[in-house]
Design a protein around this motif. Structure first.
Motif, PDB file in Angstrom:
ATOM      1  N   ARG A 229      14.801  52.779  25.039  1.00 39.25           N
ATOM      2  CA  ARG A 229      14.687  52.780  23.586  1.00 39.25           C
ATOM      3  C   ARG A 229      14.249  51.411  23.062  1.00 39.25           C
ATOM      4  NH1 ARG A 229      16.440  57.234  21.196  1.00 39.25           N
ATOM      5  NH2 ARG A 229      16.784  56.233  19.177  1.00 39.25           N
ATOM      6  N   CYS A 230      14.695  50.353  23.726  1.00 39.41           N
ATOM      7  CA  CYS A 230      14.305  48.999  23.308  1.00 39.41           C
ATOM      8  C   CYS A 230      12.976  48.580  23.910  1.00 39.41           C
ATOM      9  CB  CYS A 230      15.371  47.997  23.743  1.00 39.41           C
ATOM     10  SG  CYS A 230      16.977  48.221  22.964  1.00 39.41           S
ATOM     11  N   ASN A 231      12.495  49.333  24.902  1.00 45.29           N
ATOM     12  CA  ASN A 231      11.320  48.971  25.685  1.00 45.29           C
ATOM     13  C   ASN A 231      11.458  47.564  26.273  1.00 45.29           C
ATOM     14  OD1 ASN A 231       8.797  49.524  26.863  1.00 45.29           O
ATOM     15  ND2 ASN A 231       7.742  48.373  25.263  1.00 45.29           N
ATOM     16  N   HIS A 232      12.631  47.301  26.860  1.00 44.06           N
ATOM     17  CA  HIS A 232      12.839  46.080  27.623  1.00 44.06           C
ATOM     18  C   HIS A 232      12.545  46.371  29.086  1.00 44.06           C
ATOM     19  CE1 HIS A 232      14.319  44.154  24.173  1.00 44.06           C
ATOM     20  NE2 HIS A 232      15.589  44.526  24.241  1.00 44.06           N
ATOM     21  N   GLN A 233      12.079  45.365  29.796  1.00 45.56           N
ATOM     22  CA  GLN A 233      11.838  45.544  31.221  1.00 45.56           C
ATOM     23  C   GLN A 233      13.100  45.273  32.034  1.00 45.56           C
ATOM     24  OE1 GLN A 233       8.655  43.178  32.831  1.00 45.56           O
ATOM     25  NE2 GLN A 233       8.597  44.304  34.754  1.00 45.56           N
ATOM     26  N   PHE A 234      13.884  44.261  31.594  1.00 46.50           N
ATOM     27  CA  PHE A 234      15.082  43.888  32.348  1.00 46.50           C
ATOM     28  C   PHE A 234      16.269  43.690  31.403  1.00 46.50           C
ATOM     29  CE2 PHE A 234      11.597  42.249  35.022  1.00 46.50           C
ATOM     30  CZ  PHE A 234      11.918  42.830  36.248  1.00 46.50           C
ATOM     31  N   LEU A 235      17.446  44.014  31.910  1.00 47.13           N
ATOM     32  CA  LEU A 235      18.699  43.728  31.216  1.00 47.13           C
ATOM     33  C   LEU A 235      19.743  43.361  32.266  1.00 47.13           C
ATOM     34  CD1 LEU A 235      20.403  43.692  28.604  1.00 47.13           C
ATOM     35  CD2 LEU A 235      21.009  46.084  29.104  1.00 47.13           C
ATOM     36  N   ALA A 236      20.389  42.205  32.088  1.00 48.54           N
ATOM     37  CA  ALA A 236      21.381  41.758  33.052  1.00 48.54           C
ATOM     38  C   ALA A 236      22.588  42.698  33.054  1.00 48.54           C
ATOM     39  CB  ALA A 236      21.833  40.340  32.730  1.00 48.54           C
ATOM     40  N   SER A 237      23.204  42.850  34.217  1.00 51.07           N
ATOM     41  CA  SER A 237      24.396  43.686  34.342  1.00 51.07           C
ATOM     42  C   SER A 237      25.660  42.887  34.072  1.00 51.07           C
ATOM     43  CB  SER A 237      24.465  44.283  35.749  1.00 51.07           C
ATOM     44  OG  SER A 237      24.501  43.249  36.725  1.00 51.07           O
ATOM     45  N   TYR A 238      25.509  41.632  33.680  1.00 48.46           N
ATOM     46  CA  TYR A 238      26.645  40.755  33.433  1.00 48.46           C
ATOM     47  C   TYR A 238      26.569  40.175  32.020  1.00 48.46           C
ATOM     48  CZ  TYR A 238      23.164  37.133  34.378  1.00 48.46           C
ATOM     49  OH  TYR A 238      22.029  36.358  34.342  1.00 48.46           O
ATOM     50  N   ALA A 239      27.686  39.618  31.581  1.00 47.90           N
ATOM     51  CA  ALA A 239      27.742  38.927  30.288  1.00 47.90           C
ATOM     52  C   ALA A 239      28.703  37.752  30.408  1.00 47.90           C
ATOM     53  CB  ALA A 239      28.207  39.885  29.195  1.00 47.90           C
ATOM     54  N   ASP A 240      28.544  36.783  29.528  1.00 46.72           N
ATOM     55  CA  ASP A 240      29.428  35.613  29.481  1.00 46.72           C
ATOM     56  C   ASP A 240      30.320  35.705  28.250  1.00 46.72           C
ATOM     57  OD1 ASP A 240      28.208  34.562  31.740  1.00 46.72           O
ATOM     58  OD2 ASP A 240      26.731  33.429  30.585  1.00 46.72           O
ATOM     59  N   VAL A 241      31.611  35.485  28.446  1.00 41.78           N
ATOM     60  CA  VAL A 241      32.589  35.596  27.368  1.00 41.78           C
ATOM     61  C   VAL A 241      33.030  34.219  26.895  1.00 41.78           C
ATOM     62  CG1 VAL A 241      34.919  36.376  26.766  1.00 41.78           C
ATOM     63  CG2 VAL A 241      33.452  37.824  28.160  1.00 41.78           C
ATOM     64  N   THR A 242      33.102  34.036  25.594  1.00 42.11           N
ATOM     65  CA  THR A 242      33.681  32.813  25.027  1.00 42.11           C
ATOM     66  C   THR A 242      34.716  33.204  23.966  1.00 42.11           C
ATOM     67  OG1 THR A 242      31.910  32.628  23.385  1.00 42.11           O
ATOM     68  CG2 THR A 242      31.633  31.413  25.448  1.00 42.11           C
ATOM     69  N   LEU A 243      35.712  32.344  23.807  1.00 42.55           N
ATOM     70  CA  LEU A 243      36.794  32.614  22.869  1.00 42.55           C
ATOM     71  C   LEU A 243      37.017  31.413  21.951  1.00 42.55           C
ATOM     72  CD1 LEU A 243      39.472  33.916  25.423  1.00 42.55           C
ATOM     73  CD2 LEU A 243      37.839  35.314  24.136  1.00 42.55           C
ATOM     74  N   HIS A 244      37.355  31.688  20.713  1.00 48.09           N
ATOM     75  CA  HIS A 244      37.866  30.662  19.809  1.00 48.09           C
ATOM     76  C   HIS A 244      38.912  31.361  18.950  1.00 48.09           C
ATOM     77  CE1 HIS A 244      37.012  27.041  16.934  1.00 48.09           C
ATOM     78  NE2 HIS A 244      38.288  27.188  17.238  1.00 48.09           N
ATOM     79  N   LEU A 245      40.182  31.135  19.288  1.00 49.27           N
ATOM     80  CA  LEU A 245      41.285  31.866  18.674  1.00 49.27           C
ATOM     81  C   LEU A 245      42.281  30.880  18.071  1.00 49.27           C
ATOM     82  CD1 LEU A 245      41.967  34.304  21.659  1.00 49.27           C
ATOM     83  CD2 LEU A 245      40.429  34.684  19.719  1.00 49.27           C
ATOM     84  N   THR A 246      42.833  31.258  16.937  1.00 48.46           N
ATOM     85  CA  THR A 246      43.861  30.443  16.291  1.00 48.46           C
ATOM     86  C   THR A 246      45.097  31.304  16.048  1.00 48.46           C
ATOM     87  OG1 THR A 246      42.202  29.058  15.187  1.00 48.46           O
ATOM     88  CG2 THR A 246      44.445  29.027  14.292  1.00 48.46           C
ATOM     89  N   PHE A 247      46.245  30.782  16.452  1.00 47.13           N
ATOM     90  CA  PHE A 247      47.511  31.495  16.317  1.00 47.13           C
ATOM     91  C   PHE A 247      48.464  30.704  15.428  1.00 47.13           C
ATOM     92  CE2 PHE A 247      45.681  32.944  20.273  1.00 47.13           C
ATOM     93  CZ  PHE A 247      45.965  34.296  20.311  1.00 47.13           C
ATOM     94  N   LYS A 248      49.246  31.433  14.638  1.00 46.23           N
ATOM     95  CA  LYS A 248      50.268  30.837  13.778  1.00 46.23           C
ATOM     96  C   LYS A 248      51.621  31.398  14.198  1.00 46.23           C
ATOM     97  CE  LYS A 248      51.499  28.656   9.834  1.00 46.23           C
ATOM     98  NZ  LYS A 248      51.200  27.246   9.496  1.00 46.23           N
ATOM     99  N   LYS A 249      52.599  30.495  14.395  1.00 40.33           N
ATOM    100  CA  LYS A 249      53.918  30.950  14.809  1.00 40.33           C
ATOM    101  C   LYS A 249      54.575  31.736  13.690  1.00 40.33           C
ATOM    102  CE  LYS A 249      58.173  29.411  17.047  1.00 40.33           C
ATOM    103  NZ  LYS A 249      58.959  28.257  17.552  1.00 40.33           N
ATOM    104  N   SER A 250      55.024  32.957  14.020  1.00 39.06           N
ATOM    105  CA  SER A 250      55.664  33.792  13.006  1.00 39.06           C
ATOM    106  C   SER A 250      57.169  33.879  13.188  1.00 39.06           C
ATOM    107  CB  SER A 250      55.048  35.197  13.017  1.00 39.06           C
ATOM    108  OG  SER A 250      55.108  35.770  14.316  1.00 39.06           O
ATOM    109  N   CYS A 251      57.648  33.593  14.395  1.00 40.98           N
ATOM    110  CA  CYS A 251      59.098  33.582  14.607  1.00 40.98           C
ATOM    111  C   CYS A 251      59.400  32.973  15.979  1.00 40.98           C
ATOM    112  CB  CYS A 251      59.685  34.980  14.539  1.00 40.98           C
ATOM    113  SG  CYS A 251      59.030  36.118  15.784  1.00 40.98           S
TER     114      CYS A 251
END
Length: 251
Positions: A229-251
C-alpha cells in the motif's frame, strides 16, 4: 521461550500482567528487512488509508480508566504524570528512519514504603501511535499492531530499575518487558534518572540499545500488505525504543 503469567493487584482488582522469562530458543525466522518483490518505482502509493475500527481499542482503554491505582498499604506508589514520551523508530528503504510515539500511556513506579523503588508496571495504547502522518499511522496501527482485533491494543508492560537513590541524578539500566503480537520481548535500556523531591524523570541515553525485532513469521503477510500500500521496497523488522517518563510520588 516461555512466559509466566501473574496477576497484579490494582486497587483490589486483578489485572493480568506478563512477567517474561527467556530461554535460548530458535532465532527469529524473519529477515532484517522485509522486501516488497512487487515494488515498482513508477507506481503511485495509495494516498489514503480507511479509518480504523477502534471499537475494541476504545473499550479496552476505557476499561483501564476505571481501574484503581496500586494500593498504598504496603508500598510506595509513584504515578506517571505530564506528557509521557514512549517513542519508536523504524527504518524504511534501509536508510530512512521513521519515528512516532504513543500518546496514551499509564504507568506506576512501586517500591518499599521507606526503601528503594525498583519496579514498575503500566499499559500503553497501541492505537494511539502518532508519527505525524495520518494515512501512515493508520496503516501501522492496522497492519503492524493489529489494533482492530480484540484484546490487542492495551499493551501491558513491566520494568525494573537497576539502582535507586534518594536524590540527585544517576545512570542505571531499566529492564523493560512486554509481549507484542504473541512474542515476548525483554530490553535492557540505559537510562538517566533524575530525582528532585517527590518527582522522578527517567530518560533513555542510548537509543540503539532499545532495538528489538517486532515482527514475527505469523504476521509477515500483514506487513507485506503495508509495503504494497505504501509502495515501499524495504521495511526493517526491528524498531528502536526510547523513553522519557516523569513520575510523581502519590503515597
Amino acid at each position: 521461550m516461555k512466559s509466566i503469567t501473574v496477576k497484579a493487584v490494582l486497587g483490589g482488582i486483578l489485572v493480568p500482567l506478563a512477567l517474561l522469562a527467556f530461554s535460548s530458543g530458535k532465532p527469529d525466522s524473519v529477515p532484517e528487512h522485509f522486501e516488497n518483490k512487487a515494488y515498482d518505482v513508477t507506481k503511485i502509493p495509495i494516498p489514503d488509508e480507511p479509518e480504523l475500527n477502534l471499537a475494541n481499542a476504545t473499550s479496552e482503554w476505557e476499561a483501564l480508566g476505571v481501574v484503581e491505582p496500586p494500593s498504598c498499604e504496603t508500598q510506595s506508589v509513584w504515578k506517571l504524570v505530564g506528557k509521557p514520551d514512549v517513542s519508536g523508530t523504524a527504518i524504511k528503504e534501509k536508510l530512512a528512519p521513521v519515528q512516532g510515539r504513543f500518546t496514551r500511556v499509564q504507568a506506576h513506579l512501586l517500591g518499599e514504603p521507606k526503601g528503594p523503588v525498583t519496579k514498575g508496571m503500566g499499559y500503553l495504547d497501541l492505537s494511539s501511535w502518532d508519527s505525524g502522518n495520518l494515512p501512515r499511522d493508520r496503516r501501522v496501527a492496522r497492519y503492524v499492531f493489529g489494533v482492530e482485533e480484540k484484546g490487542v491494543s492495551a499493551l501491558p508492560f513491566t520494568f525494573t530499575l537497576g539502582e535507586w537513590k534518594d536524590k540527585g541524578s544517576w545512570e542505571t539500566t531499566l529492564k523493560l518487558q512486554f509481549e507484542m503480537l504473541g512474542k515476548a520481548q525483554s530490553l535492557d535500556l540505559p537510562v538517566k534518572v533524575d530525582r528532585k523531591g517527590d518527582t522522578v524523570s527517567i530518560i533513555t541515553t542510548t537509543p540503539e540499545k532499545g532495538r528489538f525485532t517486532y515482527a514475527t513469521p505469523e504476521y509477515t503477510e500483514r506487513i507485506m500488505q503495508l509495503l504494497d500500500r505504501c509502495n515501499h521496497q524495504f521495511l526493517a523488522s526491528y524498531a528502536d525504543v526510547t523513553l522519557h517518563l516523569t513520575f510523581k510520588k502519590s503515597c
